[in-house]
Each structure stands twice: as structure tokens, then as C-alpha cells.
Write a protein that holds these residues in place. Structure first.
Motif, PDB file in Angstrom:
ATOM      1  N   CYS A  49       0.799  -1.234   0.000  1.00  0.00           N
ATOM      2  CA  CYS A  49       0.000   0.000   0.000  1.00  0.00           C
ATOM      3  C   CYS A  49       0.820   1.266   0.000  1.00  0.00           C
ATOM      4  O   CYS A  49       0.377   2.293  -0.516  1.00  0.00           O
ATOM      5  CB  CYS A  49      -0.927   0.027   1.209  1.00  0.00           C
ATOM      6  SG  CYS A  49      -0.091   0.323   2.787  1.00  0.00           S
ATOM      7  N   CYS A  50       2.045   1.225   0.580  1.00  0.00           N
ATOM      8  CA  CYS A  50       2.704   2.490   0.897  1.00  0.00           C
ATOM      9  C   CYS A  50       4.183   2.247   1.190  1.00  0.00           C
ATOM     10  O   CYS A  50       4.667   1.129   1.086  1.00  0.00           O
ATOM     11  CB  CYS A  50       2.015   3.143   2.098  1.00  0.00           C
ATOM     12  SG  CYS A  50       1.399   1.965   3.323  1.00  0.00           S
ATOM     13  N   GLY A  51       4.888   3.330   1.531  1.00  0.00           N
ATOM     14  CA  GLY A  51       6.309   3.207   1.817  1.00  0.00           C
ATOM     15  C   GLY A  51       7.160   3.287   0.560  1.00  0.00           C
ATOM     16  O   GLY A  51       6.668   3.531  -0.548  1.00  0.00           O
ATOM     17  N   PRO A  52       8.470   3.064   0.696  1.00  0.00           N
ATOM     18  CA  PRO A  52       9.382   3.229  -0.449  1.00  0.00           C
ATOM     19  C   PRO A  52       9.114   2.264  -1.593  1.00  0.00           C
ATOM     20  O   PRO A  52       9.461   2.556  -2.733  1.00  0.00           O
ATOM     21  CB  PRO A  52      10.762   2.993   0.169  1.00  0.00           C
ATOM     22  CG  PRO A  52      10.505   2.258   1.444  1.00  0.00           C
ATOM     23  CD  PRO A  52       9.183   2.733   1.936  1.00  0.00           C
ATOM     24  N   ASN A  53       8.480   1.126  -1.291  1.00  0.00           N
ATOM     25  CA  ASN A  53       8.177   0.136  -2.333  1.00  0.00           C
ATOM     26  C   ASN A  53       6.685   0.081  -2.638  1.00  0.00           C
ATOM     27  O   ASN A  53       6.155  -0.981  -2.987  1.00  0.00           O
ATOM     28  CB  ASN A  53       8.677  -1.237  -1.907  1.00  0.00           C
ATOM     29  CG  ASN A  53      10.180  -1.267  -1.693  1.00  0.00           C
ATOM     30  OD1 ASN A  53      10.931  -0.733  -2.511  1.00  0.00           O
ATOM     31  ND2 ASN A  53      10.616  -1.867  -0.603  1.00  0.00           N
ATOM     32  N   ALA A  54       6.011   1.197  -2.517  1.00  0.00           N
ATOM     33  CA  ALA A  54       4.568   1.233  -2.754  1.00  0.00           C
ATOM     34  C   ALA A  54       4.229   0.711  -4.148  1.00  0.00           C
ATOM     35  O   ALA A  54       4.764   1.183  -5.158  1.00  0.00           O
ATOM     36  CB  ALA A  54       4.050   2.660  -2.590  1.00  0.00           C
ATOM     37  N   HIS A  55       3.332  -0.271  -4.182  1.00  0.00           N
ATOM     38  CA  HIS A  55       2.930  -0.913  -5.431  1.00  0.00           C
ATOM     39  C   HIS A  55       1.574  -1.560  -5.149  1.00  0.00           C
ATOM     40  O   HIS A  55       1.497  -2.656  -4.616  1.00  0.00           O
ATOM     41  CB  HIS A  55       3.967  -1.970  -5.850  1.00  0.00           C
ATOM     42  CG  HIS A  55       3.622  -2.677  -7.127  1.00  0.00           C
ATOM     43  ND1 HIS A  55       3.140  -3.965  -7.162  1.00  0.00           N
ATOM     44  CD2 HIS A  55       3.697  -2.267  -8.413  1.00  0.00           C
ATOM     45  CE1 HIS A  55       2.945  -4.338  -8.416  1.00  0.00           C
ATOM     46  NE2 HIS A  55       3.271  -3.318  -9.190  1.00  0.00           N
ATOM     47  N   TYR A  56       0.495  -0.875  -5.491  1.00  0.00           N
ATOM     48  CA  TYR A  56      -0.824  -1.230  -4.984  1.00  0.00           C
ATOM     49  C   TYR A  56      -1.841  -1.026  -6.085  1.00  0.00           C
ATOM     50  O   TYR A  56      -1.693  -0.149  -6.943  1.00  0.00           O
ATOM     51  CB  TYR A  56      -1.139  -0.295  -3.812  1.00  0.00           C
ATOM     52  CG  TYR A  56      -2.085  -0.799  -2.760  1.00  0.00           C
ATOM     53  CD1 TYR A  56      -1.953  -2.045  -2.168  1.00  0.00           C
ATOM     54  CD2 TYR A  56      -3.115   0.035  -2.296  1.00  0.00           C
ATOM     55  CE1 TYR A  56      -2.808  -2.454  -1.154  1.00  0.00           C
ATOM     56  CE2 TYR A  56      -3.974  -0.365  -1.287  1.00  0.00           C
ATOM     57  CZ  TYR A  56      -3.807  -1.616  -0.712  1.00  0.00           C
ATOM     58  OH  TYR A  56      -4.654  -2.011   0.302  1.00  0.00           O
ATOM     59  N   ALA A  57      -2.899  -1.821  -6.055  1.00  0.00           N
ATOM     60  CA  ALA A  57      -3.946  -1.702  -7.069  1.00  0.00           C
ATOM     61  C   ALA A  57      -5.227  -2.337  -6.552  1.00  0.00           C
ATOM     62  O   ALA A  57      -5.231  -3.063  -5.553  1.00  0.00           O
ATOM     63  CB  ALA A  57      -3.510  -2.380  -8.364  1.00  0.00           C
ATOM     64  N   MET A  58      -6.320  -2.086  -7.259  1.00  0.00           N
ATOM     65  CA  MET A  58      -7.626  -2.634  -6.896  1.00  0.00           C
ATOM     66  C   MET A  58      -7.981  -3.760  -7.857  1.00  0.00           C
ATOM     67  O   MET A  58      -7.813  -3.630  -9.077  1.00  0.00           O
ATOM     68  CB  MET A  58      -8.686  -1.543  -6.946  1.00  0.00           C
ATOM     69  CG  MET A  58     -10.005  -1.920  -6.305  1.00  0.00           C
ATOM     70  SD  MET A  58     -11.067  -0.461  -6.143  1.00  0.00           S
ATOM     71  CE  MET A  58     -11.666  -0.298  -7.821  1.00  0.00           C
ATOM     72  N   LEU A  59      -8.492  -4.869  -7.300  1.00  0.00           N
ATOM     73  CA  LEU A  59      -8.824  -6.056  -8.073  1.00  0.00           C
ATOM     74  C   LEU A  59     -10.256  -6.468  -7.780  1.00  0.00           C
ATOM     75  O   LEU A  59     -10.897  -5.951  -6.860  1.00  0.00           O
ATOM     76  CB  LEU A  59      -7.865  -7.207  -7.724  1.00  0.00           C
ATOM     77  CG  LEU A  59      -6.368  -6.958  -7.908  1.00  0.00           C
ATOM     78  CD1 LEU A  59      -5.751  -6.403  -6.623  1.00  0.00           C
ATOM     79  CD2 LEU A  59      -5.644  -8.245  -8.284  1.00  0.00           C
ATOM     80  N   VAL A  60     -10.761  -7.469  -8.537  1.00  0.00           N
ATOM     81  CA  VAL A  60     -12.143  -7.892  -8.343  1.00  0.00           C
ATOM     82  C   VAL A  60     -12.304  -9.373  -8.663  1.00  0.00           C
ATOM     83  O   VAL A  60     -11.612  -9.929  -9.526  1.00  0.00           O
ATOM     84  CB  VAL A  60     -13.101  -7.035  -9.206  1.00  0.00           C
ATOM     85  CG1 VAL A  60     -12.907  -7.323 -10.700  1.00  0.00           C
ATOM     86  CG2 VAL A  60     -14.548  -7.232  -8.790  1.00  0.00           C
ATOM     87  N   ALA A  61     -13.214 -10.015  -7.928  1.00  0.00           N
ATOM     88  CA  ALA A  61     -13.652 -11.382  -8.176  1.00  0.00           C
ATOM     89  C   ALA A  61     -15.171 -11.400  -8.013  1.00  0.00           C
ATOM     90  O   ALA A  61     -15.770 -10.440  -7.515  1.00  0.00           O
ATOM     91  CB  ALA A  61     -12.986 -12.342  -7.201  1.00  0.00           C
ATOM     92  N   ARG A  62     -15.824 -12.489  -8.430  1.00  0.00           N
ATOM     93  CA  ARG A  62     -17.265 -12.547  -8.276  1.00  0.00           C
ATOM     94  C   ARG A  62     -17.727 -13.975  -7.998  1.00  0.00           C
ATOM     95  O   ARG A  62     -17.022 -14.955  -8.263  1.00  0.00           O
ATOM     96  CB  ARG A  62     -17.980 -11.995  -9.504  1.00  0.00           C
ATOM     97  CG  ARG A  62     -17.930 -12.889 -10.724  1.00  0.00           C
ATOM     98  CD  ARG A  62     -18.653 -12.264 -11.924  1.00  0.00           C
ATOM     99  NE  ARG A  62     -18.705 -13.206 -13.043  1.00  0.00           N
ATOM    100  CZ  ARG A  62     -19.195 -12.931 -14.255  1.00  0.00           C
ATOM    101  NH1 ARG A  62     -19.664 -11.716 -14.506  1.00  0.00           N
ATOM    102  NH2 ARG A  62     -19.204 -13.850 -15.201  1.00  0.00           N
ATOM    103  N   SER A  63     -18.951 -14.071  -7.447  1.00  0.00           N
ATOM    104  CA  SER A  63     -19.529 -15.357  -7.090  1.00  0.00           C
ATOM    105  C   SER A  63     -21.046 -15.235  -7.101  1.00  0.00           C
ATOM    106  O   SER A  63     -21.599 -14.131  -6.980  1.00  0.00           O
ATOM    107  CB  SER A  63     -19.049 -15.791  -5.701  1.00  0.00           C
ATOM    108  OG  SER A  63     -19.718 -16.972  -5.266  1.00  0.00           O
ATOM    109  N   ARG A  64     -21.720 -16.372  -7.212  1.00  0.00           N
ATOM    110  CA  ARG A  64     -23.175 -16.394  -7.068  1.00  0.00           C
ATOM    111  C   ARG A  64     -23.592 -16.489  -5.606  1.00  0.00           C
ATOM    112  O   ARG A  64     -24.779 -16.419  -5.290  1.00  0.00           O
ATOM    113  CB  ARG A  64     -23.760 -17.575  -7.848  1.00  0.00           C
ATOM    114  CG  ARG A  64     -23.657 -17.448  -9.365  1.00  0.00           C
ATOM    115  CD  ARG A  64     -24.548 -16.338  -9.883  1.00  0.00           C
ATOM    116  NE  ARG A  64     -24.610 -16.317 -11.351  1.00  0.00           N
ATOM    117  CZ  ARG A  64     -25.291 -15.433 -12.066  1.00  0.00           C
ATOM    118  NH1 ARG A  64     -25.972 -14.471 -11.452  1.00  0.00           N
ATOM    119  NH2 ARG A  64     -25.291 -15.469 -13.369  1.00  0.00           N
ATOM    120  N   SER A  65     -22.623 -16.649  -4.722  1.00  0.00           N
ATOM    121  CA  SER A  65     -22.885 -16.760  -3.291  1.00  0.00           C
ATOM    122  C   SER A  65     -21.981 -15.804  -2.533  1.00  0.00           C
ATOM    123  O   SER A  65     -20.820 -15.595  -2.907  1.00  0.00           O
ATOM    124  CB  SER A  65     -22.629 -18.192  -2.810  1.00  0.00           C
ATOM    125  OG  SER A  65     -22.562 -18.259  -1.408  1.00  0.00           O
ATOM    126  N   ALA A  66     -22.507 -15.230  -1.442  1.00  0.00           N
ATOM    127  CA  ALA A  66     -21.707 -14.301  -0.647  1.00  0.00           C
ATOM    128  C   ALA A  66     -20.527 -14.972   0.030  1.00  0.00           C
ATOM    129  O   ALA A  66     -19.570 -14.308   0.422  1.00  0.00           O
ATOM    130  CB  ALA A  66     -22.597 -13.634   0.408  1.00  0.00           C
TER     131      ALA A  66
END
Length: 357
Positions: free
Chosen positions: A240-257
Motif C-alpha cells: 500500500c505504501c512506503g518506499p516500495n509502494a505498489h498497490y492496485a484494486m482487483l475484483v472477483a465474483r460469485s453467485r454466493s456471498a
């Protein structure tokens, strides 16, 4: 005559256009909160305002355990101070209060968060705990229930997200990091304990040897959205942060919670599940929450580092100042996306605010 003039003035006032400060903005530009406000979690409360909660941070020279701000339109935000002004007795000496999420049920507000316990509670091998606090108002003050919900080693027990599954009626809590999978477990009816006999279920795994460009060596920050029969699990990956910050948003899906979940990479064969990553000046965007506007559009609030100002103070670590951004989600082929694949720059059409009661 005076009575006539007074009546005329009242009539004119009734036809007057609201002043600009009360009007909804037609456009916005990132950031929507240009202050350190990591891991934002948004809630639309009964009073019609949007509230957003964030990880512990300093504001106006004072350390806030759980930051909170309020808005009528998702664009202009008012800081409200500390939602958890009194630390719990079991974590009274530490400064680690992370990634809150607030839900409302029958006029009661539940704050789920992570905290590092005092040394007296556990040994040095133990890490953060999941915790719960409650309040009668969305801005707090929240009061901890008096004991952690669950503790464990390292930073596995972080980033809680509470969700009521409309299909089953179950109260669920998602959490996870510490180089382990995103997890879910059923909560008891009191919402401050786990359901007896329930167990944690792994949902999305880490892939330790994967290409760093896929952001799956560490995953965290779960958020669920139900749309068209699918439960979409938004999560963030890598550093998330700091000198090696390397972060992104991803997604998955399902028919059930409670899964099984299929990542976008698995479903589409695209190679990765990323829907938001670095763009322009915005480094390491992620840890999002999702909210609908009055038109039914989905919007994400998330943090990112402004590379022009990566620190709050000269003594802070680099890439530690994470400001709050806003962008609209679009849906294509059954999957969410962000236009351009990264944070927007320049003026954008603003959300349509929900009319307050």
C-alpha cells in the motif's frame, strides 16, 4: 404598504435559487479530500449524509484513532474529528487502529476495525485483532465492546467488512491480509461476536510466486457489492505504501456471498484482475469502498499517494500520505471497470446526490 412589500419579498424568496454552497456540484476533480485519509469506508446514514471512516492519522496536530468525515454529495467533505476518541482498555497503549468499516442496523451503528493489543494481553508473536465498537450516531463517539473479536499473529486480522446477505439473511464479516486469503465468517445476531459453530472460509487466495504486476502476492481490503445476481468482491493487492509502494484494486465474483469466488483473470483469461492501478501522479491507488448515487451509478472512494507530495511532514516515511479520491465504476460484460484503468485527472461529472430527509 409595508405588509404588501413583506408579502412580496416572501414570495420572491420562495422562488429564489438555492445559494451555490448548497447546490450539488456539476463536476469534481481528484482528490476529494486532500489530506492523509487512508482506507476510506463510506456509509450513507439515516440522516441522508454520507460518512466516511479512515485509518488512524494526525489532523491539526492531534492523533485521531478513527478518522471520520461527512458529505452531502460525495465531493465536498467536512472533517468531524475522532469517531473512536477513547481507546479500548485492551489496546490503550498502542497507535495501530486500522481500516474501519461502519454498518447501521435499527438505528445502531457498528464500527468494525483492527487494533494492536497491549503487550499485557498477548505475547510478542501475536499481531493485530479484529474489534467492534458501537454508537447511536454515525459520527460517534463509538465505544468498544470491551474485548477483541479475534486476535492472531502478524497482520492477518485486519480490514473487516460487515455485510448482511439478502439471500440467506446471514450477517457476515470479511477480513484478511498477512499474506493469507481473504476470509469470511458468520456473525451472531448481536453483531459483536461470531455465530456459534461457524468457521472462517477462505475466498480469494494469495499467489506468492505470481508476477508482481498482477498484485496478488498480498491481498486485503474486501468490499462486497451485489449486482445482477453476482456478489462482486473488490479487494486490493501488494504494497500500500512506503518506499516500495505498489498497490492496485482487483475484483472477483460469485453467485454466493461465501463463495466460491472466481477472479476476473480466471473468468476472462486476461491474465490479471486489476481494474485500477497507477496513473499519472497517482501512485498505489486502492483500498476502496463502493456507494451508489441517486441515479444508481456506483462510485468508489479510495486512497492514493500524490507523488508531488508523498509525505505529510518531512519526518514521515515516503509514500505515507494517502489522500482520498473518487471515481465512477462502469460495468461491461458483467465486470466493473474504471475508465482509463486508473485515477481520473481533471474535471469529471459529479455523482447525483441523494436528497436528504
Amino acid at each position: 404598504m409595508r405588509r404588501f412589500l413583506y408579502a412580496a419579498l416572501l414570495a420572491l424568496a420562495g422562488c429564489a435559487t438555492p445559494v451555490a454552497r448548497d447546490a450539488a456540484p456539476a463536476t469534481f476533480a481528484n482528490p476529494v479530500l486532500d489530506e492523509n485519509f487512508p482506507d476510506p469506508a463510506v456509509l450513507r446514514a439515516r440522516d441522508g449524509f454520507y460518512y466516511v471512516y479512515a485509518t488512524q492519522g494526525e489532523h491539526d496536530g492531534r492523533m485521531l484513532n478513527i478518522q471520520v468525515a461527512r458529505s452531502s454529495d460525495l465531493v465536498r467533505w467536512e472533517r468531524l474529528g475522532d469517531a473512536l476518541p477513547a481507546k479500548p482498555a485492551w489496546a490503550s497503549k498502542t497507535q495501530d487502529f486500522w481500516a474501519p468499516h461502519v454498518s447501521e442496523h435499527q438505528g445502531r451503528y457498528y464500527l468494525y476495525y483492527s487494533a494492536k493489543p497491549d503487550a499485557a494481553l498477548t505475547d510478542d508473536k501475536r499481531g493485530l485483532c479484529l474489534a467492534v465498537a458501537t454508537a447511536d450516531r454515525p459520527e460517534g463517539p463509538f465505544r468498544d465492546i470491551g474485548k477483541p473479536l479475534q486476535c492472531g499473529e502478524s497482520f492477518v486480522n485486519i480490514d473487516p467488512f460487515a455485510y448482511d446477505d439478502p439471500a440467506t439473511g446471514k450477517r457476515l464479516l470479511y477480513w484478511g491480509s498477512g499474506f493469507q486469503p481473504i476470509k469470511v465468517r458468520e456473525l451472531a445476531p448481536d453483531r459483536v461476536s461470531f455465530a456459534p459453530g461457524s468457521r472462517a472460509v477462505d475466498l480469494v487466495p494469495v499467489i506468492k510466486d505470481e508476477d508482481p504486476a498482477n498484485y496478488s502476492r498480498l491481498i486485503e481490503g474486501a468490499w462486497i457489492v451485489l449486482k445482477d445476481g453476482y456478489y462482486y468482491l473488490f479487494y486490493s493487492g501488494d504494497n500500500c505504501c512506503g518506499p516500495n509502494a505498489h498497490y492496485a484494486m482487483l475484483v472477483a465474483r460469485s453467485r454466493s456471498a461465501t463463495g466460491p469466488f472466481e477472479t476476473m483473470a480466471q473468468a476472462t483469461g486476461q491474465g490479471k484482475s486489476v481494474i485500477l492501478e497507477r496513473r499519472g501522479i497517482w501512485l498505489a491507488p486502492g483500498h476502496n469502498s463502493v456507494i451508489e448515487d441517486a441515479r444508481g451509478d456506483h462510485w468508489i472512494l479510495y486512497h492514493a499517494v500524490d507523488t508531488r507530495r508523498p509525505r505529510g511532514k518531512p519526518t514521515d516515511d515516503i509514500n505515507s500520505r494517502r489522500v482520498m479520491l473518487l471515481d465512477r465504476l462502469v460495468w461491461r460484460g458483467g465486470w466493473p471497470a474504471v475508465e482509463g484503468g486508473g485515477p481520473s485527472t481533471g474535471p469529471q461529472p459529479a455523482p447525483v446526490p441523494v436528497r436528504r430527509r
